[in-house]
Design a protein around this motif. Structure first.
Motif, mmCIF file in Angstrom:
data_model
loop_
_atom_site.group_PDB
_atom_site.id
_atom_site.type_symbol
_atom_site.label_atom_id
_atom_site.label_comp_id
_atom_site.label_asym_id
_atom_site.label_seq_id
_atom_site.Cartn_x
_atom_site.Cartn_y
_atom_site.Cartn_z
ATOM 1 N N LEU A 122 0.844 -1.218 0.128
ATOM 2 C CA LEU A 122 -0.085 -0.110 -0.016
ATOM 3 C C LEU A 122 0.652 1.290 0.116
ATOM 4 C CD1 LEU A 122 -2.637 -0.992 2.459
ATOM 5 C CD2 LEU A 122 -2.735 -0.966 0.119
ATOM 6 N N PRO A 123 0.452 2.356 -0.604
ATOM 7 C CA PRO A 123 1.191 3.381 -0.522
ATOM 8 C C PRO A 123 1.063 4.220 0.693
ATOM 9 C CG PRO A 123 -0.842 3.871 -1.968
ATOM 10 C CD PRO A 123 -0.984 2.496 -1.492
ATOM 11 N N PRO A 124 1.904 5.312 0.898
ATOM 12 C CA PRO A 124 1.694 5.958 2.383
ATOM 13 C C PRO A 124 0.483 6.633 2.544
ATOM 14 C CG PRO A 124 4.024 6.093 1.449
ATOM 15 C CD PRO A 124 3.051 5.751 0.386
ATOM 16 N N ASP A 125 -0.059 7.011 3.643
ATOM 17 C CA ASP A 125 -1.220 7.981 3.928
ATOM 18 C C ASP A 125 -2.587 7.326 2.966
ATOM 19 O OD1 ASP A 125 0.487 9.516 5.747
ATOM 20 O OD2 ASP A 125 1.009 10.512 3.983
ATOM 21 N N SER A 126 -2.771 6.175 3.046
ATOM 22 C CA SER A 126 -3.928 5.866 2.126
ATOM 23 C C SER A 126 -5.250 5.000 2.755
ATOM 24 C CB SER A 126 -3.122 4.978 1.023
ATOM 25 O OG SER A 126 -2.573 3.692 1.659
ATOM 26 N N VAL A 127 -4.869 4.839 3.927
ATOM 27 C CA VAL A 127 -5.930 4.311 4.799
ATOM 28 C C VAL A 127 -6.567 4.958 5.832
ATOM 29 C CG1 VAL A 127 -6.629 2.019 5.782
ATOM 30 C CG2 VAL A 127 -5.264 2.010 4.025
ATOM 31 N N ALA A 128 -7.619 5.241 6.110
ATOM 32 C CA ALA A 128 -8.172 6.060 7.502
ATOM 33 C C ALA A 128 -8.500 5.309 8.648
ATOM 34 C CB ALA A 128 -9.850 6.423 7.144
ATOM 35 N N ALA A 129 -8.517 3.994 8.664
ATOM 36 C CA ALA A 129 -8.532 3.305 9.769
ATOM 37 C C ALA A 129 -8.050 1.720 9.669
ATOM 38 C CB ALA A 129 -9.953 3.252 10.599
ATOM 39 N N ILE A 130 -7.513 1.032 10.545
ATOM 40 C CA ILE A 130 -6.959 -0.355 10.465
ATOM 41 C C ILE A 130 -7.513 -1.047 11.673
ATOM 42 C CG2 ILE A 130 -4.897 -2.012 10.514
ATOM 43 C CD1 ILE A 130 -3.502 0.153 8.853
ATOM 44 N N THR A 131 -7.990 -2.227 11.541
ATOM 45 C CA THR A 131 -8.673 -3.074 12.620
ATOM 46 C C THR A 131 -7.945 -4.441 12.591
ATOM 47 O OG1 THR A 131 -10.691 -3.597 11.303
ATOM 48 C CG2 THR A 131 -11.085 -1.640 12.767
ATOM 49 N N CYS A 132 -7.804 -4.957 13.554
ATOM 50 C CA CYS A 132 -7.228 -6.287 13.823
ATOM 51 C C CYS A 132 -7.570 -6.892 15.222
ATOM 52 C CB CYS A 132 -5.866 -6.185 13.888
ATOM 53 S SG CYS A 132 -4.867 -7.710 13.610
ATOM 54 N N PHE A 133 -8.684 -7.673 14.958
ATOM 55 C CA PHE A 133 -9.360 -8.514 16.172
ATOM 56 C C PHE A 133 -8.822 -10.073 16.330
ATOM 57 C CE2 PHE A 133 -12.563 -5.443 14.338
ATOM 58 C CZ PHE A 133 -12.699 -4.618 15.273
ATOM 59 N N HIS A 134 -8.112 -10.106 17.364
ATOM 60 C CA HIS A 134 -7.515 -11.378 17.706
ATOM 61 C C HIS A 134 -6.693 -11.949 16.692
ATOM 62 C CE1 HIS A 134 -10.008 -12.047 21.573
ATOM 63 N NE2 HIS A 134 -10.820 -11.088 20.845
ATOM 64 N N ILE A 135 -5.688 -11.385 16.539
ATOM 65 C CA ILE A 135 -4.751 -11.543 15.489
ATOM 66 C C ILE A 135 -3.199 -11.618 15.930
ATOM 67 C CG2 ILE A 135 -3.510 -11.068 13.212
ATOM 68 C CD1 ILE A 135 -6.276 -12.509 12.974
ATOM 69 N N ILE A 136 -2.901 -10.505 16.398
ATOM 70 C CA ILE A 136 -1.443 -10.188 17.033
ATOM 71 C C ILE A 136 -1.138 -11.329 18.046
ATOM 72 C CG2 ILE A 136 -1.458 -7.690 16.667
ATOM 73 C CD1 ILE A 136 -2.068 -7.262 19.412
ATOM 74 N N GLU A 137 -1.825 -11.875 18.785
ATOM 75 C CA GLU A 137 -1.536 -12.905 19.736
ATOM 76 C C GLU A 137 -0.888 -14.260 18.809
ATOM 77 O OE1 GLU A 137 -6.142 -13.329 19.209
ATOM 78 O OE2 GLU A 137 -4.587 -11.999 19.358
ATOM 79 N N HIS A 138 -1.278 -14.374 17.597
ATOM 80 C CA HIS A 138 -0.731 -15.408 16.631
ATOM 81 C C HIS A 138 0.639 -15.111 16.328
ATOM 82 C CE1 HIS A 138 -4.663 -17.388 16.315
ATOM 83 N NE2 HIS A 138 -5.092 -16.260 16.510
ATOM 84 N N MET A 139 1.402 -13.847 16.599
ATOM 85 C CA MET A 139 2.517 -13.565 16.026
ATOM 86 C C MET A 139 3.859 -13.487 17.025
ATOM 87 S SD MET A 139 1.121 -10.355 13.775
ATOM 88 C CE MET A 139 -0.323 -10.434 12.574
ATOM 89 N N PRO A 140 4.753 -13.536 16.714
ATOM 90 C CA PRO A 140 5.994 -13.282 17.351
ATOM 91 C C PRO A 140 6.173 -11.849 17.438
ATOM 92 C CG PRO A 140 6.783 -14.192 15.417
ATOM 93 C CD PRO A 140 5.385 -14.096 15.233
ATOM 94 N N LEU A 141 7.072 -11.384 18.665
ATOM 95 C CA LEU A 141 7.117 -10.026 18.731
ATOM 96 C C LEU A 141 7.801 -9.278 17.233
ATOM 97 C CD1 LEU A 141 7.475 -7.793 20.810
ATOM 98 C CD2 LEU A 141 9.611 -8.299 21.239
ATOM 99 N N LEU A 142 8.517 -9.823 16.672
ATOM 100 C CA LEU A 142 9.179 -9.028 15.569
ATOM 101 C C LEU A 142 7.947 -8.635 14.697
ATOM 102 C CD1 LEU A 142 11.507 -7.601 14.083
ATOM 103 C CD2 LEU A 142 12.070 -9.840 13.191
#
Length: 588
Positions: free
Chosen positions: A463-483
């Motif tokens: 995606l290009p910079p400054d292109s989205v007004a809002a980003i949501t993410c429900f119950h996803i980051i707990e599936h990811m490592p810290l990096l």
């Protein structure tokens, strides 16, 4: 970019000499006064390179620095019949003493008088008014009869200051009256100091840019020379290069042939396994058909039991039918995947493997568990209505942001079954879902939701910079490592428009039941993330106004009842408190 067309060739020693002279000039400026230092610095540049060359070399510095302009420094006082005290106060240190002698007594200062007054002025024992008064009202000054307006009463007032006790009180009273003037002078001095600092800093920066440009030009010339030598070498060895290219092509062909043979053997093993799986799936279908036939028996049993027993059996049957539907869907998806794999395998075995074909086949392995995870959500996630009711708490936040931003677009990472996208669509908001699970993507597409099958980080980076007004993410980051979490946060900040918002919801480990048990019910979870850690990570990656929103406590019926003691309340908070939380941040 600086190049030879913009700047003439300069010797680095000559540039270092100019910078050293500039440093010495500024030290002399602090001791001897701005006027003489500026005049001397101007002469240094004229003698070393020539004024016209300096203007051509660094025109921005020449315009910005006041010491390049002789008219900017007041070196002399105009001869007049009478003067005002303020005419002399614009000069400082040795220049002030010289001007006083020259225009009050009409002569140059003698060595002893000049050294005496300069020394007293620097020591602070005499001020400028006292020096002007002593020169004007000395015997020689009275004979010259040069008038200095306002000097008499100022000089007299300074003499009164010398009287013990009384002079101190007079000085104190005058000082109190002059406080507004002193404050105004301090303000002027601050403004002048800031302006002077800005001018000097700009001068140094521009000189540094010029030096860097010259150094870069020299480096570019060396690189071009090296490149020319390499090109000449390649031209003289063109035959060798063609021979190496042919050898490299043969090596690649041999490696691919070996890879085709090895991968073909692996595919044969997989085909045999898939055929066995297909047989098992047919057996499952037969069993399901038998289960459907048994439903007639259930209708007969309904007539023989009471309403309460029938209601309980009905609930169990509904759950069973739902599971049967999920299994049927999984079977159909597996059959479709097997068919596609057979087709791909047949095409591949007829000809040597290409690199993109290998990548395509290997990518299919990442979707083996798509059906299982989709079924897992249907069993443990909750109904669509429950999830939509929970997520509706975020609608006012998204609505407010979208009202402030034109062409607002909401990006939902890991959209899953699409409950949040349905809420956005019902309120005429432009929502786009991103998910890597092909089964969930197809289910959302069947519901006429805008969903893209892609990996979240890979999609954000496109995606290009400054292109989205809002980003949501429900119950996803707990599936990811810290990096991976940090990379997601960084890319979200990059693509978010100014004033945009991010919402990341995740299980709350502050609840002991969630952190120690329920969290690990999902085998794809990586590790729980405490609320304060999520807030810190979001803040450290550049988001503003970050807040924690704790959500979804257990029902009151689940809590410990009895005496309202502090221990009971504490246990209820730890065991039956908020099950989820969200970190919300903005880009400003």
């Amino acid at each position: 970019m600086y190049n030879k067309l913009q700047f003439p060739e300069l010797n680095m020693k000559e540039i270092k000499k100019i910078i050293k002279e500039e440093f010495l000039r500024r030290k002399r400026h602090q001791l001897n006064g701005a006027g003489q230092a500026a005049q001397k610095h101007h002469s240094i540049y004229q003698e070393s390179l020539g004024e016209s060359y300096i203007k051509k070399l660094i025109p921005g510095v020449y315009r910005a620095a006041p010491y390049y302009n002789n008219s900017s420094a007041q070196d002399e006082l105009e001869n007049k019949q009478s003067y005002a005290v303020a005419d002399f106060l614009n000069f400082h240190d040795e220049q002030f003493v010289t001007i006083a002698y020259r225009h009050i007594l009409g002569r140059e200062p003698d060595v002893h008088g000049h050294a005496y007054y300069v020394g007293r002025l620097r020591a602070g024992t005499l001020n400028k008014i006292e020096i002007l008064g002593r020169i004007r009202y000395s015997p020689e000054g009275r004979c010259r009869a040069k008038r200095v307006r306002g000097l008499l009463w100022l000089f007299g007032l300074n003499l009164l200051y010398k009287i013990p006790v009384v002079g101190y009180l007079i000085r104190l009273a005058v000082g109190l009256l002059q406080i507004p003037t002193i404050l105004a002078n301090i303000t002027k001095m601050e403004a002048y100091t800031h302006w002077k600092f800005t001018q000097e800093k700009a001068t140094v920066n521009q000189v540094q840019d010029i030096v860097n440009g010259l150094v870069q030009t020299k480096a570019d010339n060396a690189a071009l020379s090296k490149l020319a030598e390499n090109l000449q070498y390649l031209e003289t060895n063109k035959a060798d290069k063609d021979q190496l290219t042919e050898v490299n092509t043969n090596i690649i062909r041999l490696n691919l042939t070996k890879a085709d043979r090895e991968y073909g053997e692996e595919l044969c093993k997989r085909i045999a396994h898939l055929e066995a799986v297909q047989v098992n799936l047919r057996n499952c279908i037969d069993m399901l058909d038998q289960t459907k036939a048994n439903s007639d028996l259930v209708n007969r049993l309904r007539q023989q039991i009471g309403p309460l027993e029938w209601q309980e059996i009905q609930l169990q049957l509904e759950a069973l039918q739902k599971r049967i539907a999920d299994h049927m869907q999984n079977i159909l998806n597996n059959q479709r995947n097997i068919t596609l794999l057979f087709e791909d395998t047949r095409k591949i075995l007829e000809q040597p493997l290409a690199a993109d074909q290998i990548i395509n086949l290997l990518s299919k392995e990442e979707h083996i568990l798509d059906d299982l995870l989709s079924s897992f959500l249907n069993v443990f996630r909750g109904s669509r209505e429950e999830i939509k009711e929970r997520q509706s708490v975020y609608l006012p936040i998204i609505q407010e942001v979208c009202n402030e931003i034109e062409d607002a677009q909401v990006l939902d990472l890991g959209c899953g079954r699409g409950e949040w996208l349905e809420l956005l669509k019902e309120r005429q908001l432009n929502g786009i879902g991103i998910d890597f699970n092909s089964v969930l993507v197809k289910d959302c597409s069947d519901r006429n939701l805008h969903v893209i099958e892609a990996e979240a980080l890979h999609y954000l980076r496109q995606l290009p910079p400054d292109s989205v007004a809002a980003i949501t993410c429900f119950h996803i980051i707990e599936h990811m490592p810290l990096l991976m979490i940090i990379k997601i946060f960084d890319e979200a900040l990059r693509v978010l428009k100014m004033g945009g918002v991010v919402i990341f919801e995740t299980p709350n480990p502050e609840n002991l039941l969630v952190g120690s048990c329920n969290f690990y019910l999902d085998p794809t979870h990586h590790h729980p993330i405490p609320p304060e850690l999520a807030k810190y990570l979001l803040t450290s990656r550049g988001f503003s106004r970050v807040e924690i929103k704790r959500l979804h406590p257990y029902q009151e019926s689940s809590k410990i009842t009895g005496a309202e003691t502090e221990l009971v309340n504490r246990l209820n908070d730890l065991l039956y408190g908020f099950q989820d939380y969200a970190v919300i941040g903005y880009k400003w």
